[in-house]
Design an enzyme around this catalytic site. Structure first.
Site, PDB file in Angstrom:
ATOM      1  N   ARG A 155      -7.167  65.880 -62.111  1.00 23.04           N
ATOM      2  CA  ARG A 155      -5.811  66.362 -61.862  1.00 23.04           C
ATOM      3  C   ARG A 155      -5.708  66.825 -60.409  1.00 23.04           C
ATOM      4  O   ARG A 155      -6.697  67.250 -59.809  1.00 23.04           O
ATOM      5  CB  ARG A 155      -5.465  67.532 -62.785  1.00 23.04           C
ATOM      6  CG  ARG A 155      -5.542  67.225 -64.273  1.00 23.04           C
ATOM      7  CD  ARG A 155      -5.249  68.493 -65.074  1.00 23.04           C
ATOM      8  NE  ARG A 155      -5.253  68.261 -66.516  1.00 23.04           N
ATOM      9  CZ  ARG A 155      -6.299  68.460 -67.309  1.00 23.04           C
ATOM     10  NH1 ARG A 155      -7.440  68.901 -66.796  1.00 23.04           N
ATOM     11  NH2 ARG A 155      -6.223  68.233 -68.613  1.00 23.04           N
ATOM     12  N   LYS A 179      -7.772  72.954 -66.799  1.00 28.93           N
ATOM     13  CA  LYS A 179      -6.758  73.840 -67.365  1.00 28.93           C
ATOM     14  C   LYS A 179      -7.417  74.918 -68.218  1.00 28.93           C
ATOM     15  O   LYS A 179      -8.383  74.663 -68.925  1.00 28.93           O
ATOM     16  CB  LYS A 179      -5.770  73.027 -68.218  1.00 28.93           C
ATOM     17  CG  LYS A 179      -4.809  72.175 -67.407  1.00 28.93           C
ATOM     18  CD  LYS A 179      -3.778  71.521 -68.304  1.00 28.93           C
ATOM     19  CE  LYS A 179      -2.724  70.777 -67.498  1.00 28.93           C
ATOM     20  NZ  LYS A 179      -1.705  70.146 -68.362  1.00 28.93           N
ATOM     21  N   HIS A 246      -0.869  61.810 -60.374  1.00 31.32           N
ATOM     22  CA  HIS A 246      -0.782  61.639 -61.826  1.00 31.32           C
ATOM     23  C   HIS A 246      -0.973  60.171 -62.199  1.00 31.32           C
ATOM     24  O   HIS A 246      -1.637  59.856 -63.196  1.00 31.32           O
ATOM     25  CB  HIS A 246       0.574  62.150 -62.308  1.00 31.32           C
ATOM     26  CG  HIS A 246       0.541  62.715 -63.692  1.00 31.32           C
ATOM     27  ND1 HIS A 246      -0.456  63.559 -64.144  1.00 31.32           N
ATOM     28  CD2 HIS A 246       1.389  62.561 -64.748  1.00 31.32           C
ATOM     29  CE1 HIS A 246      -0.224  63.898 -65.399  1.00 31.32           C
ATOM     30  NE2 HIS A 246       0.886  63.306 -65.785  1.00 31.32           N
ATOM     31  N   ARG A 249      -4.614  59.267 -61.989  1.00 28.49           N
ATOM     32  CA  ARG A 249      -5.333  59.764 -63.171  1.00 28.49           C
ATOM     33  C   ARG A 249      -5.053  58.884 -64.385  1.00 28.49           C
ATOM     34  O   ARG A 249      -5.961  58.558 -65.153  1.00 28.49           O
ATOM     35  CB  ARG A 249      -4.915  61.212 -63.441  1.00 28.49           C
ATOM     36  CG  ARG A 249      -5.548  61.857 -64.669  1.00 28.49           C
ATOM     37  CD  ARG A 249      -5.212  63.340 -64.667  1.00 28.49           C
ATOM     38  NE  ARG A 249      -5.330  63.955 -65.974  1.00 28.49           N
ATOM     39  CZ  ARG A 249      -6.461  64.448 -66.471  1.00 28.49           C
ATOM     40  NH1 ARG A 249      -7.581  64.346 -65.791  1.00 28.49           N
ATOM     41  NH2 ARG A 249      -6.476  65.036 -67.661  1.00 28.49           N
ATOM     42  N   HIS A 272      -9.264  66.810 -71.816  1.00 31.64           N
ATOM     43  CA  HIS A 272      -8.221  67.057 -72.811  1.00 31.64           C
ATOM     44  C   HIS A 272      -8.796  67.890 -73.956  1.00 31.64           C
ATOM     45  O   HIS A 272      -9.851  67.554 -74.503  1.00 31.64           O
ATOM     46  CB  HIS A 272      -7.688  65.740 -73.378  1.00 31.64           C
ATOM     47  CG  HIS A 272      -6.827  64.982 -72.427  1.00 31.64           C
ATOM     48  ND1 HIS A 272      -6.563  63.629 -72.571  1.00 31.64           N
ATOM     49  CD2 HIS A 272      -6.161  65.370 -71.305  1.00 31.64           C
ATOM     50  CE1 HIS A 272      -5.778  63.234 -71.585  1.00 31.64           C
ATOM     51  NE2 HIS A 272      -5.517  64.270 -70.816  1.00 31.64           N
ATOM     52  N   TYR A 281      -3.122  56.856 -74.199  1.00 31.89           N
ATOM     53  CA  TYR A 281      -3.681  55.791 -73.371  1.00 31.89           C
ATOM     54  C   TYR A 281      -4.060  54.569 -74.191  1.00 31.89           C
ATOM     55  O   TYR A 281      -4.318  53.507 -73.633  1.00 31.89           O
ATOM     56  CB  TYR A 281      -4.893  56.306 -72.593  1.00 31.89           C
ATOM     57  CG  TYR A 281      -4.516  57.367 -71.597  1.00 31.89           C
ATOM     58  CD1 TYR A 281      -3.869  57.047 -70.413  1.00 31.89           C
ATOM     59  CD2 TYR A 281      -4.779  58.708 -71.854  1.00 31.89           C
ATOM     60  CE1 TYR A 281      -3.491  58.035 -69.515  1.00 31.89           C
ATOM     61  CE2 TYR A 281      -4.408  59.699 -70.958  1.00 31.89           C
ATOM     62  CZ  TYR A 281      -3.768  59.349 -69.796  1.00 31.89           C
ATOM     63  OH  TYR A 281      -3.397  60.320 -68.912  1.00 31.89           O
TER      64      TYR A 281
END
Length: 305
Positions: A155, A179, A246, A249, A272, A281
């Site tokens: 990211r 994150k 983005h 990625r 994730h 995806y």
């Protein structure tokens, strides 16, 4: 709890999430969302506000969402704002400042499924293989930045936060803080290792000397600067298409899934927390398989071809 009481702990809440390690960007987003909520609740007539003088209810927050929807905000933005409100209410409940969470049973607006845009693999390879002016430190830096962006699928916030000692070139991996301050290790491609080896001796350092990617003055590149450099690079060398971190990625994820078919591994590499986030995806992967089928299967061709 009346509106004034509901908003009274706002500053303390923001101080708390700063202590928890939330990024400046996240804290600023929470601040905007909550200030907007307070303004909406204050403006509501009593019949909409569910009797604000007596206390706030689920109806108040539903009405606030409806007002924002009438302003044209999309479902994704509304869901994010509701999440910000819930975080605040949950914090108040946990500390005994609110008896019940009035947002707990509100369903977020349904979001249309969005398939990420992936850049063509051939286009990316051609762009990243363009000659780099070794005498231009910024060009060398940008090449390392873009190789890492596509080669490891980070990211933009993660790239922004990288320090020089997060990169282990001999072992070919990078330590990433994602994150929620979650830590993970991501492999580096051979191209990324080579580009970083070329860049590191030229890196400008500020007083702390920690940041991996820096500007001329040695300070850490901002997320906006990273986005801008990527867009400029694509505009100057490409075919006019818009390129964002983005999209890089997404391309990493889609191309890796096409090659490996291992969605669990891709989930770990992307950082994730939920497999459902990674599963989007699989649509990219299906599109790739469908194209191969149309090109290769003898029964896939139309009669008029």
């Amino acid at each position: 709890m009346v509106l004034d009481g509901f908003a009274a702990h706002f500053d303390a809440y923001l101080e708390n999430i700063v202590r928890e390690g939330k990024s400046e960007h996240t804290v600023a987003a929470y601040r905007r969302d909550l200030e907007e909520l307070f303004a909406l609740l204050a403006q509501m007539p009593s019949e909409d506000a569910g009797g604000v003088p007596q206390g706030l209810s689920q109806r108040d927050f539903t009405a606030a969402l409806r007002r924002l929807s009438q302003r044209g905000l999309n479902a994704r933005t509304l869901a994010r704002k509701l999440s910000s409100w819930r975080q605040y209410c949950a914090w108040l409940v946990k500390r005994g400042l609110l008896h019940t969470d009035p947002t707990a049973d509100i369903k977020p607006p349904k979001q249309p499924e969005r398939v990420p845009k992936a850049l063509p693999q051939e286009w990316l390879n051609r762009m990243l293989d363009l000659p780099v002016d070794g005498g231009d430190p910024l060009a060398v830096r940008d090449h390392a930045l873009f190789e890492l962006m596509y080669g490891s699928g980070l990211r933009v916030s993660e790239i922004h936060g990288l320090n020089a000692d997060d990169v282990y070139l001999d072992e070919a991996w990078v330590h990433v803080t994602g994150k929620g301050r979650k830590q993970r290790q991501v492999p580096l491609t051979g191209k990324s290792v080579e580009a970083l080896k070329n860049y590191l001796p030229l890196r400008q350092t500020a007083s702390d000397g920690k940041a991996l990617f820096t500007g001329r003055n040695g300070t850490r590149l901002s997320q906006r600067q990273i986005q801008k450099r990527l867009a400029q690079w694509a505009a100057q060398n490409g075919d006019g298409r818009h390129v964002s971190p983005h999209m890089m990625r997404h391309s990493y994820a889609g191309h890796l899934l096409q090659a490996s078919r291992d969605i669990r591994a891709v989930q770990e590499l992307l950082g994730h927390s939920s497999l459902s986030t990674t599963q989007i995806y699989t649509k990219l992967d299906f599109d790739h398989i469908a194209r191969l089928y149309d090109e290769a299967h003898p029964r896939a061709k139309r009669q008029d071809e």
